[in-house]
Design a protein around this motif. Sequence first.
Motif, PDB file in Angstrom:
ATOM      1  N   LEU A   1       4.344 -41.265 -13.032  1.00  0.00           N
ATOM      2  CA  LEU A   1       3.645 -40.557 -12.046  1.00  0.00           C
ATOM      3  C   LEU A   1       2.379 -41.656 -11.442  1.00  0.00           C
ATOM      4  O   LEU A   1       2.153 -41.795 -10.701  1.00  0.00           O
ATOM      5  CB  LEU A   1       3.006 -39.317 -12.505  1.00  0.00           C
ATOM      6  CG  LEU A   1       1.879 -38.663 -11.461  1.00  0.00           C
ATOM      7  CD1 LEU A   1       2.740 -38.398 -10.133  1.00  0.00           C
ATOM      8  CD2 LEU A   1       1.474 -37.241 -12.048  1.00  0.00           C
ATOM      9  N   GLY A   2       1.869 -42.234 -12.604  1.00  0.00           N
ATOM     10  CA  GLY A   2       0.757 -43.170 -12.197  1.00  0.00           C
ATOM     11  C   GLY A   2       1.315 -44.399 -11.340  1.00  0.00           C
ATOM     12  O   GLY A   2       0.386 -44.720 -10.530  1.00  0.00           O
ATOM     13  N   VAL A   3       2.637 -44.804 -11.636  1.00  0.00           N
ATOM     14  CA  VAL A   3       3.228 -45.848 -10.830  1.00  0.00           C
ATOM     15  C   VAL A   3       3.438 -45.228  -9.199  1.00  0.00           C
ATOM     16  O   VAL A   3       3.067 -45.837  -8.405  1.00  0.00           O
ATOM     17  CB  VAL A   3       4.277 -46.530 -11.279  1.00  0.00           C
ATOM     18  CG1 VAL A   3       5.303 -47.392 -10.439  1.00  0.00           C
ATOM     19  CG2 VAL A   3       4.235 -46.634 -12.657  1.00  0.00           C
TER      20      VAL A   3
ATOM     21  N   ASP B   1      10.128 -50.769 -11.435  1.00  0.00           N
ATOM     22  CA  ASP B   1       9.892 -52.250 -10.946  1.00  0.00           C
ATOM     23  C   ASP B   1       8.249 -52.587 -10.610  1.00  0.00           C
ATOM     24  O   ASP B   1       7.994 -53.623 -10.520  1.00  0.00           O
ATOM     25  CB  ASP B   1      10.500 -52.046  -9.526  1.00  0.00           C
ATOM     26  CG  ASP B   1      12.037 -52.241  -9.521  1.00  0.00           C
ATOM     27  OD1 ASP B   1      12.320 -52.315 -10.654  1.00  0.00           O
ATOM     28  OD2 ASP B   1      12.564 -52.277  -8.592  1.00  0.00           O
ATOM     29  N   HIS B   2       7.309 -51.349 -10.479  1.00  0.00           N
ATOM     30  CA  HIS B   2       6.013 -51.547 -10.320  1.00  0.00           C
ATOM     31  C   HIS B   2       5.113 -51.240 -11.504  1.00  0.00           C
ATOM     32  O   HIS B   2       4.037 -51.097 -11.411  1.00  0.00           O
ATOM     33  CB  HIS B   2       5.420 -50.804  -9.117  1.00  0.00           C
ATOM     34  CG  HIS B   2       6.149 -51.259  -7.928  1.00  0.00           C
ATOM     35  ND1 HIS B   2       7.397 -50.825  -7.372  1.00  0.00           N
ATOM     36  CD2 HIS B   2       5.880 -52.267  -6.962  1.00  0.00           C
ATOM     37  CE1 HIS B   2       7.859 -51.412  -6.323  1.00  0.00           C
ATOM     38  NE2 HIS B   2       6.856 -52.276  -6.079  1.00  0.00           N
ATOM     39  N   PHE B   3       5.908 -51.069 -12.757  1.00  0.00           N
ATOM     40  CA  PHE B   3       5.031 -50.645 -13.992  1.00  0.00           C
ATOM     41  C   PHE B   3       4.099 -51.731 -14.522  1.00  0.00           C
ATOM     42  O   PHE B   3       2.890 -51.287 -14.731  1.00  0.00           O
ATOM     43  CB  PHE B   3       6.241 -50.218 -15.007  1.00  0.00           C
ATOM     44  CG  PHE B   3       5.717 -49.894 -16.191  1.00  0.00           C
ATOM     45  CD1 PHE B   3       5.661 -48.627 -16.125  1.00  0.00           C
ATOM     46  CD2 PHE B   3       5.692 -50.410 -17.316  1.00  0.00           C
ATOM     47  CE1 PHE B   3       5.083 -47.548 -17.422  1.00  0.00           C
ATOM     48  CE2 PHE B   3       4.971 -49.932 -18.417  1.00  0.00           C
ATOM     49  CZ  PHE B   3       4.902 -48.553 -18.644  1.00  0.00           C
ATOM     50  N   VAL B   4       4.498 -52.776 -14.441  1.00  0.00           N
ATOM     51  CA  VAL B   4       3.718 -54.026 -15.104  1.00  0.00           C
ATOM     52  C   VAL B   4       2.455 -54.011 -14.085  1.00  0.00           C
ATOM     53  O   VAL B   4       1.249 -54.059 -14.736  1.00  0.00           O
ATOM     54  CB  VAL B   4       4.404 -55.268 -15.296  1.00  0.00           C
ATOM     55  CG1 VAL B   4       3.334 -56.510 -15.692  1.00  0.00           C
ATOM     56  CG2 VAL B   4       5.544 -55.124 -16.234  1.00  0.00           C
ATOM     57  N   LYS B   5       2.622 -54.108 -12.941  1.00  0.00           N
ATOM     58  CA  LYS B   5       1.463 -54.055 -11.999  1.00  0.00           C
ATOM     59  C   LYS B   5       0.543 -53.266 -11.873  1.00  0.00           C
ATOM     60  O   LYS B   5      -0.653 -53.072 -12.084  1.00  0.00           O
ATOM     61  CB  LYS B   5       1.865 -54.535 -10.518  1.00  0.00           C
ATOM     62  CG  LYS B   5       0.847 -54.705  -9.590  1.00  0.00           C
ATOM     63  CD  LYS B   5       0.066 -55.749  -9.764  1.00  0.00           C
ATOM     64  CE  LYS B   5      -1.047 -56.162  -8.701  1.00  0.00           C
ATOM     65  NZ  LYS B   5      -1.809 -57.248  -9.034  1.00  0.00           N
ATOM     66  N   THR B   6       1.131 -51.849 -12.259  1.00  0.00           N
ATOM     67  CA  THR B   6       0.250 -50.643 -12.346  1.00  0.00           C
ATOM     68  C   THR B   6      -0.414 -50.529 -13.461  1.00  0.00           C
ATOM     69  O   THR B   6      -1.723 -50.419 -13.605  1.00  0.00           O
ATOM     70  CB  THR B   6       1.267 -49.459 -12.239  1.00  0.00           C
ATOM     71  OG1 THR B   6       1.903 -49.323 -11.039  1.00  0.00           O
ATOM     72  CG2 THR B   6       0.288 -48.132 -12.481  1.00  0.00           C
ATOM     73  N   LEU B   7      -0.017 -51.345 -14.626  1.00  0.00           N
ATOM     74  CA  LEU B   7      -0.905 -51.262 -16.015  1.00  0.00           C
ATOM     75  C   LEU B   7      -1.791 -52.278 -15.951  1.00  0.00           C
ATOM     76  O   LEU B   7      -2.897 -52.317 -16.606  1.00  0.00           O
ATOM     77  CB  LEU B   7       0.126 -51.449 -17.096  1.00  0.00           C
ATOM     78  CG  LEU B   7       0.591 -50.108 -17.904  1.00  0.00           C
ATOM     79  CD1 LEU B   7       1.335 -49.011 -17.055  1.00  0.00           C
ATOM     80  CD2 LEU B   7       1.245 -50.584 -18.980  1.00  0.00           C
TER      81      LEU B   7
ATOM     82  N   PRO C   1      20.238 -42.763 -14.740  1.00  0.00           N
ATOM     83  CA  PRO C   1      20.820 -44.020 -15.526  1.00  0.00           C
ATOM     84  C   PRO C   1      20.276 -45.120 -14.661  1.00  0.00           C
ATOM     85  O   PRO C   1      19.980 -46.240 -15.480  1.00  0.00           O
ATOM     86  CB  PRO C   1      22.123 -43.984 -14.670  1.00  0.00           C
ATOM     87  CG  PRO C   1      22.625 -42.556 -14.759  1.00  0.00           C
ATOM     88  CD  PRO C   1      21.283 -41.847 -14.121  1.00  0.00           C
ATOM     89  N   GLU C   2      19.797 -45.067 -13.522  1.00  0.00           N
ATOM     90  CA  GLU C   2      19.312 -46.386 -12.678  1.00  0.00           C
ATOM     91  C   GLU C   2      17.892 -46.577 -13.368  1.00  0.00           C
ATOM     92  O   GLU C   2      17.275 -47.727 -13.479  1.00  0.00           O
ATOM     93  CB  GLU C   2      19.438 -46.237 -11.248  1.00  0.00           C
ATOM     94  CG  GLU C   2      20.598 -46.144 -10.468  1.00  0.00           C
ATOM     95  CD  GLU C   2      21.173 -47.539 -10.722  1.00  0.00           C
ATOM     96  OE1 GLU C   2      20.460 -48.625 -10.544  1.00  0.00           O
ATOM     97  OE2 GLU C   2      22.346 -47.741 -11.078  1.00  0.00           O
ATOM     98  N   LYS C   3      17.183 -45.411 -13.506  1.00  0.00           N
ATOM     99  CA  LYS C   3      15.843 -45.762 -14.093  1.00  0.00           C
ATOM    100  C   LYS C   3      15.743 -46.161 -15.531  1.00  0.00           C
ATOM    101  O   LYS C   3      14.872 -46.974 -15.925  1.00  0.00           O
ATOM    102  CB  LYS C   3      15.057 -44.009 -14.032  1.00  0.00           C
ATOM    103  CG  LYS C   3      13.738 -44.094 -14.261  1.00  0.00           C
ATOM    104  CD  LYS C   3      13.042 -42.963 -14.346  1.00  0.00           C
ATOM    105  CE  LYS C   3      12.159 -42.864 -13.050  1.00  0.00           C
ATOM    106  NZ  LYS C   3      11.281 -41.701 -13.232  1.00  0.00           N
ATOM    107  N   TRP C   4      16.994 -45.588 -16.231  1.00  0.00           N
ATOM    108  CA  TRP C   4      17.020 -46.153 -17.846  1.00  0.00           C
ATOM    109  C   TRP C   4      17.450 -47.704 -17.550  1.00  0.00           C
ATOM    110  O   TRP C   4      16.946 -48.354 -18.555  1.00  0.00           O
ATOM    111  CB  TRP C   4      18.079 -45.447 -18.356  1.00  0.00           C
ATOM    112  CG  TRP C   4      18.119 -45.908 -19.930  1.00  0.00           C
ATOM    113  CD1 TRP C   4      19.082 -46.220 -20.520  1.00  0.00           C
ATOM    114  CD2 TRP C   4      17.028 -45.649 -20.739  1.00  0.00           C
ATOM    115  NE1 TRP C   4      18.756 -46.707 -21.802  1.00  0.00           N
ATOM    116  CE2 TRP C   4      17.573 -46.178 -22.034  1.00  0.00           C
ATOM    117  CE3 TRP C   4      15.738 -45.215 -20.651  1.00  0.00           C
ATOM    118  CZ2 TRP C   4      16.752 -46.303 -23.249  1.00  0.00           C
ATOM    119  CZ3 TRP C   4      15.097 -45.324 -21.952  1.00  0.00           C
ATOM    120  CH2 TRP C   4      15.654 -45.930 -23.122  1.00  0.00           C
TER     121      TRP C   4
END
Length: 671
Positions: A354-356, A337-343, A584-587
């Motif tokens: 882990l970075g997220v 959910d926070h992948f885009v902002k982290t990048l 499964p939720e993460k995928w």
Amino acid sequence: MCGIAGVFHHQTDRSIDAQTLVNMAAIMHHRGPDGYGYQIKPEQGVGFSHARLSIIDLNEQRGRQPFMSADQRLMLTHNGEFYDFKRIRADLTARGARFRSKSDSEIVLHLFERYGLDATLKELRGEFAFGLYDEKDQSLYLVRDRFGIKPLYWTETEHGVVFGSELKVLFAHPDVKREFSAEGLYHQLIQVMVPGSTAFAGINQVQPGYVVKVKREHGRLTVSEHKYWDVNFPNEHDYPGDDVDEEQYIEGVRAQLLEAVQHRMTADVPVGCYLSGGIDSCSILGLASASTQTSVKAFTIGFDSDDYDETPIAREMAEATQADHHIMALKANDLYDHFVKTLWHTERTIYNTLGVAKYLMSQQVHEAGYKVVMTGEGSDELFAGYPAFRKDMFLHGLDHLPEIERLEWQQLLEKNNKLFKGAMLAREEFVSEAFNQKMGFTPSCVQPWLSCSSVALPLMSAELRERVTDYDPSKAIADTLDETMLEGRHPLDRAQYVWIKTMLEGQILTWGGDRVDMANSMEARPAFLDHHLAEYAFTVPPHLRIKGNKEKYVLREAMKGLLPETLYKREKFAFMAPPAHTDPEKWKAVEKLAEQFLNQRAVEAAGLLDYEEVVRTFERHQDPNVPAEEQVQLDAVINHMLGVQVLHHHFVATDVPQQAAQRAKELGWVA
């Protein structure tokens, strides 16, 4: 701890737009929310700006950068911390220096004036990056700390040189081009970068332990670089034998680490600690707690997977030290959910979320009112903590062992390393001819990433793939390594050298460190990367770093008195977030991001990836017959595919100069 930026023109008569300098500071407001400043020397064609996070000398006016020397000859913009600065300041004052602030940064101006750059660098202890302009020599010096804890980027444009703490700072300048290079894309997809490079064409990093000098001569700028420090292990034959006095090294490590921790508790704001279930952060918390009369605030990340969660041991350590313990429990879909902002902050792809997780943790540290934490990064690099080091020790440093002992080692390695195959360890042995020629073998630490080449290359668009047909990513990396630092060294030392030069700087200290910490205005202080401690650790014989099959032996013994017994006896566990295929939720969260960034229209518009290969990669990942270690590798590859598309969205498709101008307007930051 702050953000820095600057411009240096070829021609002295070319004006510098002050608002552009302010905009460059504004786009990294997260690095310095406590104020901004800029200075321009119009007759010199140079200007600096600065976004401030106040930690030492909280006075806003007195601590505002850039700093100018009393005679206006020198101009400085600095990001980071210098430790032991009070002693240096007192010595300089006794010699006639007059300081105008209580800031640690100001010592650079006075040291440089009296002793020159080389002598100044020997005095600087800590994590730092700075730009220093000397009007007398018409030279700009870009300097980065010894391990690359603090970032510093630079590029050449039509009109001169632009530098800054982050890529987006450079991109905020309208002269700087924003496009991927074919080689940069390739390395993003395989995770490991060429030291000094980035994903973007023409954008460079100042390498750790280096100075980039930009000098104006006859109306043109010339760029040169030199190394002022390196990871220098002894020659293999200079180590003492098996009858060495262990206690000497145990005491030495304990004393050096305690000194490093105590220096990093210096601040005009409270200092907390990150706390995982590992020896490294537990040692830092234990020493910090013993060094203060108050309870230390400790922050822990918890995962909803027993295989990756370390909170039980962290909780035990917090109770033992009477720390004020804060645990952040993360669920599977929190991370993507926070992948885009982290990048947007990491400015490079990440293989593991882990970075997220660390981005979210720094957010909670900020909300708790803390600006500074100490961390355990660097311990594994100094004391051989990673699974890859044990493997290289076994394969290349223990060839004298009897066959039965080698068999026991091998069986134990295979059992203990199962969880890391496909990520921190290669699925199968990968041999690089370039590395073999340079250092005698291909280090296990780079094998999992170099082995992704066969997967990554087909993923590139036809046009970009054509440009790297004859390109060897392993040779590009190996060519940057200093052969004089490898020649005659023990195999374990050679392996650690390569990791420090590649994965430590390019991964752990970027998307696992500064970039996600400073995303929320939080300074991380890795005490193990104190260069005095590091230089001592380099002298510890390899068989005391890994003794038998026990990694970080000398550190364990040095910290034995303050570690819980379960932790003292525990094998090293690499701190990672659970891969996507494990939940499964993460995928589902991955698929949701893929619908946005990896659909055919988005892929073809960016021109970076081959859409048909993207589809095939997802199909392979969902094949129930794919082995678990290949799924781990495919998880990483998919993260990188998502990552390059997200980076294109953030920094190529978006008008970054306009974004920076808008941010400055919102903040009220005006020239």
